[in-house]
Design an enzyme around this catalytic site. Sequence first.
Site, short mmCIF file in Angstrom:
data_model
loop_
_atom_site.label_atom_id
_atom_site.label_comp_id
_atom_site.label_asym_id
_atom_site.label_seq_id
_atom_site.Cartn_x
_atom_site.Cartn_y
_atom_site.Cartn_z
N GLY A 157 0.88 -1.43 -0.34
CA GLY A 157 0.08 -0.09 0.32
C GLY A 157 0.97 1.20 0.85
O GLY A 157 1.95 1.34 0.28
N ASN A 158 0.36 2.13 -0.35
CA ASN A 158 0.88 3.52 -0.23
C ASN A 158 0.19 4.97 -0.64
O ASN A 158 -1.23 4.72 -1.13
CB ASN A 158 1.98 3.89 -1.55
CG ASN A 158 1.81 3.18 -2.95
OD1 ASN A 158 0.98 3.52 -3.47
ND2 ASN A 158 1.89 1.77 -3.81
N GLY B 273 8.03 0.30 0.29
CA GLY B 273 8.35 -0.95 0.99
C GLY B 273 9.42 -0.31 2.74
O GLY B 273 7.46 0.85 3.42
N GLU C 61 5.21 1.99 -6.97
CA GLU C 61 3.89 2.68 -7.35
C GLU C 61 3.00 3.86 -7.84
O GLU C 61 2.04 5.16 -8.06
CB GLU C 61 2.32 2.26 -7.17
CG GLU C 61 2.20 0.35 -7.22
CD GLU C 61 1.51 -0.55 -5.82
OE1 GLU C 61 1.73 0.08 -5.52
OE2 GLU C 61 1.05 -1.36 -6.38
N HIS D 271 -4.27 3.62 -2.07
CA HIS D 271 -3.33 2.19 -2.21
C HIS D 271 -3.64 0.80 -1.45
O HIS D 271 -2.85 1.83 -0.62
CB HIS D 271 -2.83 2.42 -3.19
CG HIS D 271 -2.73 1.02 -4.25
ND1 HIS D 271 -2.80 0.16 -4.50
CD2 HIS D 271 -1.50 0.74 -4.31
CE1 HIS D 271 -2.65 -0.72 -5.23
NE2 HIS D 271 -1.91 -0.77 -5.17
#
Length: 453
Positions: free
Chosen positions: A30-31, A47, A76, A95
């Site tokens: 996720g980000n 990461g 991403e 995300h």
Amino acid sequence: MKFDHLHPADQICQIMKRIYDRKETTVSGGNLSIRDSEGHIWVSPSGGDKGNLQHDDVLEILPDGTVIGTKPASLETPIHQAILAARQDIKAVLHAHSPAAVALSIVHETPQTMLYPALANIAGKSALAVYGAPGSDTLAANVAKVFKEGCDVAILENHGLFIGSTRSMKHAFEVFDAIDFGIRTQLNTPVLCGHEPSLIREAQLKEYNERAQVPVMGTFAPDGVGNEEQLQREMMAMLCKRACQKEIFSATGGVISARVDGNSFLITPQGLDHAYADPDDMVLIQNGKCEEGKVPQFYAELFQKIYDKNPGIGGIVAANPPYAMCYAVSETDYDITLIPESYNILMSTKKFPFGSTFTKQDEIAEYLAVNRPVAIVENECYIIASPAVFKSFDRFEITEYSAKSVNMTIRGQKKIVNITEEQMKELSVRVKDRQKKLAEAERSRMESKIHKK
């Protein structure tokens, strides 16, 4: 706390921790990104420990493309940039790879947002984004295309989801959390109930929203806070946070109320993010008037009638817990005859038609009682009442956990063996005996108190 006043990097750290703590992403998955008022993009790094991001971990991307930061940018990041370029109105992008979102992505389906109003009103429009390799220009273009077409949610084929918010990062999380709850109900209804969930129609939602307005009532200025009121405020704030932790409430989905005395009760305010609930947030309703300067949940009118009709009820909770809601979006009845706890504590449930929180308030108030604590409003919510608000919360946990147990049993292809009629009769006798002893003990305590005076 004014969350939106925090630095963008701190907002990203806090929301990423919430996502991780909610088990809605993995430690490295996720980000998040935020576009600030100067057009700078703040984005989480590649990461690392997503449950423990620090301010200095977050990267800043200037309008000319310069990247400032000590960590490598997420693979991403180009997708975030593509979404923000496609939609100038979007301020934050989320995300994640939650189990529910991934489950939808691997069957190439989108969320059924018309399960209930609390979901439909926040979820926005969604669509599938055609598969592309992570980090590829193809995937960035495919996701951006979904947002360019007016969607706020993209389900990425065989990947996860992206959410864009025109308001804030906190709002993006609230949308995500509500959608994640809804997906769990969507996917588990066929398991628990044997058929797809029923959905509300656009006309029904429109009528519901027209009715779901803050009740018109006078206001008053409170003259201090008494001990009982302060105790209930603190209890409600604690339960709001716990309901989030235990996945009974989504970030903004759910209502808690507690009686203060015969003429007043407290209720959570409209739009509260339960994870940040504070005792002072709670709204006092006294003699039909609202504490000035605050906006109560629109359930206040219904709860007033429940309290007026039932002097023994001291606390009410309404919510959309994802597994129990499967029974609210289907014709299948909720089964309390599973274990002594569910039979003794839930005691009785009854379904009411969609919209009953407005059209059948008197009937709900007439039904709910100390020995009839659970009302299920189809395609809306569960309403659970008890002598104390803590007990209502306990009953909600039992309701949701029992539904989870049934889900596990069916998925394991096992046959459920219910409590027998004979066992239920024995349990009923034991409950009555216990209630009698508790009543006698309370009477003795009160008599002793009087004698001491």
